[in-house]
Design a protein around this motif. Structure first.
Motif, PDB file in Angstrom:
ATOM      1  N   SER A 172     147.652  17.359  94.581  1.00 38.96           N
ATOM      2  CA  SER A 172     146.528  18.472  94.341  1.00 38.96           C
ATOM      3  C   SER A 172     145.133  17.553  93.771  1.00 38.96           C
ATOM      4  N   ASP A 192     151.703  14.173  92.875  1.00 41.92           N
ATOM      5  CA  ASP A 192     151.240  15.480  93.447  1.00 41.92           C
ATOM      6  C   ASP A 192     150.005  15.285  94.493  1.00 41.92           C
ATOM      7  N   GLY A 202     143.456  12.190  89.333  1.00 38.08           N
ATOM      8  CA  GLY A 202     142.425  12.157  88.332  1.00 38.08           C
ATOM      9  C   GLY A 202     142.940  11.490  87.033  1.00 38.08           C
ATOM     10  N   MET A 203     144.222  11.566  86.869  1.00 38.37           N
ATOM     11  CA  MET A 203     144.850  10.987  85.454  1.00 38.37           C
ATOM     12  C   MET A 203     144.879   9.259  85.551  1.00 38.37           C
ATOM     13  N   ARG A 257     145.227  15.989  90.835  1.00 40.89           N
ATOM     14  CA  ARG A 257     145.375  15.840  89.362  1.00 40.89           C
ATOM     15  C   ARG A 257     145.739  14.656  88.753  1.00 40.89           C
ATOM     16  N   TYR A 258     147.006  14.042  89.545  1.00 38.62           N
ATOM     17  CA  TYR A 258     147.748  12.837  89.064  1.00 38.62           C
ATOM     18  C   TYR A 258     146.567  11.711  89.510  1.00 38.62           C
TER      19      TYR A 258
END
Length: 295
Positions: free
Chosen positions: A197, A195, A202-203, A199-200
Motif C-alpha cells: 500500500s 505491504d 513511507g515509514m 505505508r511501510y
C-alpha cells in the motif's frame, strides 16, 4: 415506559453496533425476523423511533443515538451482574483471552505466560495472534498488547515500556552483498516489505532511507514470516530487536540509521478489571513486559 425487556435492549445495542439486522442477528444467534420484532418492541417500549431503514442498513435516529450510551451502560452493568452471579468475578481461575501481534505473541509472551501458569495454575490463557486491534468492548479479547494508545475512553491502558526495532539481514546475505551501514548504503540493497500500500515504504523513508518499490524483493504481512525470509537471504528486514535476537543467523545492519522506537501498551476493559483473574494476568504481563526479554 417503566421497563424494557433485556432481549429488546440487546437487540437495539447489537443492531446499533453492527448497522444491520442481518449482522446483529448472526451475532446473537437469532433469525432476522425475530431480531426485527425485538427492535420494534424496543421502539414501542421507549415510545420513539430508534432507527431509520436506509436500504439494508439500520441508521440510528438522533433519539436513538442519544440513547445509545445509556444502553451501553445498561449492557455493561448486565455483564457485570452475570459475572458476579456466576461466581467468577472473584475467582482466580478460568480463561483469559490475550491478543497481540504475531511477533510479540511468538517472541515475548510464551515465557511470560509460562510464568502466569506457574503463579496461577487455575488460569488458562487463550492467545490470539493478530495485527488487527481486537475490539475489547465486544469481548474479542480480555487484554490486548498494543503499540498505540487506545482512544476509547472506557478502556484502561498502561504504558509499560518503550521498545526498539532495527534492520537485520542474514550472515550469508552479508557475506554475499556486503555490510550496509548508512542510509546511502541502503539504496544499493533489497528489502523485505510489509505491504504494497505504500505505508511501510513511507515509514522507511521517514528514517532517511531513499527507497522505492523496486527495492523490495518480496512482501510479508507477518513479521515472523519476514524474519524467516531474511534468514533465507532475501534481503533486509526491519524487526523488533528482541525478535531478531531469537532468530539464529540474523545480524544487525544499517547501524547508522536511528533505531525505530515504539511503545508497549497493555489494554483492558474497565468492567473486566473487576475480575480478579483478568487483573492478575494484566499485572503479571505488565511486570514481565516492562522487564523486557533477556538479551
Amino acid at each position: 415506559m417503566n421497563s424494557i425487556d433485556w432481549n429488546h435492549l440487546r437487540a437495539f445495542l447489537e443492531t446499533a453496533e453492527t448497522g444491520s439486522l442481518s449482522a446483529a442477528a448472526r451475532k446473537l444467534g437469532l433469525t432476522q425476523p425475530t431480531l426485527s420484532r425485538q427492535v420494534a418492541a424496543a421502539e414501542a417500549s421507549v415510545g420513539v423511533t430508534l432507527f431509520e431503514r436506509v436500504g439494508k442498513k439500520m441508521v440510528l435516529t438522533a433519539t436513538g443515538l442519544a440513547l445509545l450510551d445509556h444502553a451501553r451502560g445498561m449492557g455493561a452493568a448486565a455483564d457485570s451482574l452475570w459475572l458476579a452471579a456466576a461466581g467468577r468475578a472473584e475467582a482466580v481461575e478460568g480463561v483469559v483471552t490475550v491478543s497481540a501481534t504475531d511477533g510479540v505473541a511468538a517472541c515475548l509472551l510464551p515465557a511470560l505466560l509460562a510464568h502466569v501458569q506457574t503463579r496461577e495454575p487455575g488460569i488458562r490463557v487463550e492467545l490470539v495472534s493478530t495485527d488487527a486491534l481486537s475490539d475489547l468492548r465486544r469481548r474479542e479479547a480480555d487484554i490486548a498488547v498494543r503499540h498505540v494508545d487506545p482512544e476509547q475512553p472506557d478502556l484502561i491502558a498502561r504504558r509499560v515500556r518503550q521498545a526498539t526495532a532495527g534492520f537485520y539481514a542474514s550472515q550469508a546475505w552479508i557475506e554475499c552483498h556486503g555490510h550496509p551501514r548508512s542510509p546511502d548504503d541502503a539504496t544499493r540493497h533489497r528489502f523485505i516489505g510489509a505491504d504494497r500500500s505504500g505505508r511501510y515504504l513511507g515509514m522507511l523513508r521517514e528514517f532517511g532511507l531513499a527507497l522505492t518499490e523496486d527495492h523490495f524483493s518480496c512482501y510479508a504481512e507477518s513479521n515472523l514470516v519476514a524474519i524467516r525470509l531474511a534468514a533465507a537471504g532475501l534481503g533486509i528486514v526491519a524487526t523488533m530487536d528482541e525478535a531478531a535476537r531469537q532468530a539464529p543467523g540474523l545480524v544487525r545492519v544499517l547501524e547508522d540509521v536511528p533505531p525505530i522506537e515504539f511503545p508497549f501498551w497493555l489494554v483492558t476493559h474497565r468492567e473486566l478489571r473487576t475480575s480478579r483473574r483478568i487483573r492478575v494476568v494484566f499485572d503479571l504481563l505488565a511486570d514481565g513486559l516492562a522487564a523486557g526479554a533477556p538479551a
